[in-house]
Design an enzyme around this catalytic site. Structure first.
Site, PDB file in Angstrom:
ATOM      1  N   ASP A   1       0.813  -1.213   0.000  1.00 33.82           N
ATOM      2  CA  ASP A   1       0.000   0.000   0.000  1.00 33.82           C
ATOM      3  C   ASP A   1       0.846   1.261   0.000  1.00 33.82           C
ATOM      4  O   ASP A   1       0.318   2.361  -0.120  1.00 33.82           O
ATOM      5  CB  ASP A   1      -0.954  -0.005   1.207  1.00 33.82           C
ATOM      6  CG  ASP A   1      -2.378   0.272   0.791  1.00 33.82           C
ATOM      7  OD1 ASP A   1      -2.724  -0.021  -0.367  1.00 33.82           O
ATOM      8  OD2 ASP A   1      -3.150   0.779   1.622  1.00 33.82           O
TER       9      ASP A   1
ATOM     10  N   ASP B   1     -11.190  -5.842  10.252  1.00 34.14           N
ATOM     11  CA  ASP B   1     -11.189  -7.295  10.405  1.00 34.14           C
ATOM     12  C   ASP B   1     -12.313  -7.770  11.323  1.00 34.14           C
ATOM     13  O   ASP B   1     -13.041  -8.716  11.009  1.00 34.14           O
ATOM     14  CB  ASP B   1      -9.832  -7.785  10.922  1.00 34.14           C
ATOM     15  CG  ASP B   1      -9.291  -6.930  12.073  1.00 34.14           C
ATOM     16  OD1 ASP B   1     -10.018  -6.014  12.532  1.00 34.14           O
ATOM     17  OD2 ASP B   1      -8.155  -7.178  12.504  1.00 34.14           O
TER      18      ASP B   1
END
Length: 669
Positions: free
Chosen positions: A140, A381
């Site tokens: 990223d 998550d």
């Protein structure tokens, strides 16, 4: 042979001592009830000093009682899983499913490329058919340094993977392995080590060569022109590219279908892919959740439908991430299909796949909503796992004796507090959103699992009760007002029992998990620090966020430390080394308790220690324990001379706030 084929792949056993623990929990519950009875039946009159503090303490105790009840969901009915991996291939043989492994990184400075490459190499060396699994590195940060490191790792993997297979290497992270072999050679001089000494020396030289190349590039801050000219992939990094503004970069570094994608012994290598998704300033990139979507301890919850998804070390079925609702037919569909249709060359596959990582691919789709990892939450998550379980899927917690996954934790206190702030803030956001397990999970997951989620969702809310208990007893000690029963009263028994039982239970549990006495004590200290800083700021920021004033930010925690920081860490010295509002809160609470105790001792000498101890023994105990817990803070404020100390500005602000509190609240009206 036929009977072995149908042997179970895992066994589930219930935790030993469940009955004993439940009796213990019931006894604590009775003690809590007696404390509540005492508080209600002994409320000071409106004209009496201490009524304000009494009511606030009672509110804090009610919260602690409620939260203790939530924690029982993870302890009441624990189960353990034992897997028999040797039976897996025996049963399925050629039907083992395909596996995609995602490794995420975001910053080559905070997360050094060599550390990331050790993770990549360890998963590439998995004992699994290489043609059936692929490894994806999601960068990223879009760093050419990380891409270069991956190219070097791919070349080293051609030697490392066959070496791992030949000698059944454990651990399979090269850096960890070479440290362990050096220790074995120096200590035991095992014959096994001697037999593979020649190959080990060779492979270690190859690793060190790779490491030197990568570290040199990182130190230089760029990849040399000579290296760039040898790999066309570097053309993606041009002068117009920046970390937050660049095209999709997708490179198939190792193609498992290609004859060249083999190791030095001619065996197939796993497919290895580098991906840096497209970034544009006008598009929100959704942090790690967006990167994952572009690519696609807990025993107590295992008995209620499975533990929650908490990021690292988790395997998902593809169906779960694609928004599919569980049906009975799903059980029989995990089979490998060797599709031998028309194959696309590497270049064509790269170009075709780039659109999946573009900024606009997810527009007007369910990605980030009902498919993939959910967006809009710092703990993507947890909220994703909750959504998956509410669609009927179950999870299991596998915790083998030899740890399957090991990570790095921060070495400075500030990094730890910031990390826990993000976690607790995200969990509180889930609690206040439509995905709260209270209503979203109603009728979809078990009550025990919902309570287990709430334990984490309400982390941040613990800050107020902890702040009350860490300040008011000491301030009323300064005023000479008792907030607890006298030591000669029978009402002291439930207070004493709950305090002792809670700490003994915590200590036994910590030791049972393999900890040490010093580790347990440090754990209590960090627990306290987190509650009055991380959780406090997380709670405030969440409320401000819902009022529309700020957006949640994703903070990457450093995975490496300076040499002097590492040295102090090894010596178990707490690392402060900076100014932060969190440290001001810690310093204020620490100095407030120290000041109150000092004034109390002075007053006790005048009035008589025995009389004061009789009426305020529990307040004295709480104050003393808090002073002991805060010993590293006092040292960092006034004694230490190294860079890990607290700056003088924190000391001045803490003294001012603590002094103000003592003067205003520590005096009788």
């Amino acid at each position: 042979m036929g009977e072995e084929k149908y042997l179970p792949l895992f066994a589930t056993t219930r935790a030993k001592g469940r009955v004993l623990y439940r009796l213990f929990a019931v006894s604590v519950f009775i003690g809590i009830c007696l404390i509540c009875v005492y508080r209600v039946s002994h409320i000071p009159k409106a004209s009496e000093d201490g009524r304000f503090g009494w009511m606030y303490l009672f509110a804090a105790e009610l919260w602690f009682s409620f939260y203790w009840f939530l924690t029982q969901a993870t302890r009441w009915s624990r189960v353990y899983r034992q897997t028999f991996k040797e039976r897996l291939s025996l049963r399925y043989e050629k039907e083992l499913p395909g596996v995609d492994i995602f490794v995420c990184t975001a910053d080559p400075i905070i997360e050094p490329p060599m550390m990331v490459m050790n993770t990549v190499l360890s998963v590439m060396a998995y004992d699994y058919p290489p043609e059936k699994f692929s490894v994806y590195l999601s960068d990223d940060g879009g760093s050419e340094l990380t891409y270069y490191a991956l190219l070097e790792a791919a070349e080293f993997a051609k030697h490392w993977i066959p070496y791992c297979k030949k000698y059944r290497v454990e651990p399979r992270s090269p850096a960890a392995y070479f440290v362990s072999t050096a220790s074995d050679a120096a200590g035991n001089n095992r014959s096994h080590y001697q037999n593979q000494a020649g190959d080990s020396t060779h492979i270690k030289k190859l690793y060190e060569n790779m490491e030197n190349k990568v570290e040199s590039a990182v130190k230089l801050g760029r990849v040399s022109e000579d290296v760039r000219s040898k790999h066309k992939g570097f053309s993606r990094w041009d002068s117009y590219m920046s970390k937050r503004d660049h095209d999709t970069i997708l490179q198939i570094v190792v193609d498992g279908r290609n004859p060249n994608g083999r190791d030095v012994e001619g065996c197939v290598l796993p497919t290895l892919v580098y991906l840096a998704r497209e970034k544009r300033p006008q598009y929100h990139h959704n942090f790690k959740a967006g990167a994952i979507n572009a690519l696609v301890e807990l025993h107590g919850l295992d008995n209620y439908g499975g533990p929650m998804y908490i990021g690292t070390g988790c395997f998902h079925r593809r169906d779960t991430l694609c928004g599919r609702i569980f049906t009975k037919g799903c059980k029989s569909e995990m089979k490998w299909e060797d599709n031998k249709g028309e194959e696309i060359d590497v270049h064509g596959l790269e170009e075709t796949s780039k659109s999946l990582a573009s900024c606009i691919f997810e527009e007007n789709t369910q990605w980030g909503k009902e498919m993939g990892l959910k967006y809009g939450c710092p703990v993507e998550d947890v909220i994703t796992g909750l959504s998956i379980q509410c669609r009927g899927w179950k999870s299991v917690y596998c915790n083998p004796k030899r740890k399957a996954f090991l990570g790095l934790n921060s070495t400075t206190l500030l990094q730890i507090l910031l990390q826990h702030k993000r976690w607790s803030e995200g969990n509180l956001q889930i609690m206040l959103s439509k995905y709260s397990p209270v209503w979203y999970g109603h009728g979809k997951i078990s009550l025990g699992l919902r309570l287990g989620y709430l334990r984490f969702n309400l982390w941040a809310a613990n800050c107020w009760a902890t702040l009350i208990y860490s300040t008011l007893p000491s301030l009323y000690l300064l005023r000479g007002t008792s907030l607890f029963p006298q030591i000669s009263s029978r009402w002291i028994i439930p207070f004493a029992y709950v305090i002792i039982a809670r700490n003994i239970g915590s200590f036994v549990e910590y030791m049972w998990c393999g900890g040490t006495m010093l580790g347990w004590w440090n754990d209590q200290r960090i627990w306290f620090y987190q509650r009055i800083t991380s959780y406090l700021f997380a709670f405030i920021d969440t409320i401000v966020h819902y009022l529309g004033y700020t957006d949640s930010a994703f903070v990457i925690t450093a995975k490496v430390a300076d040499e002097d920081v590492s040295e102090r860490y090894e010596k178990e010295m707490m690392e402060f080394g900076g100014s932060s509002p969190m440290f001001t809160v810690l310093g204020t609470v620490a100095l407030l308790n120290l000041s109150c105790f000092a004034w109390f001792v002075k007053a006790a000498i005048t009035k008589g220690i025995a009389e004061v101890y009789e009426t305020m023994c529990l307040q004295i105990l709480i104050c003393v324990v808090l002073i002991i817990i805060n010993k590293p803070l006092y040292e960092a404020l006034y004694q230490r001379k190294d860079k890990g100390k607290l700056p003088s500005s924190v000391a001045f602000k803490s003294m001012a706030f603590a002094g103000f509190a003592c003067l205003c609240l520590g005096r009788r009206p």
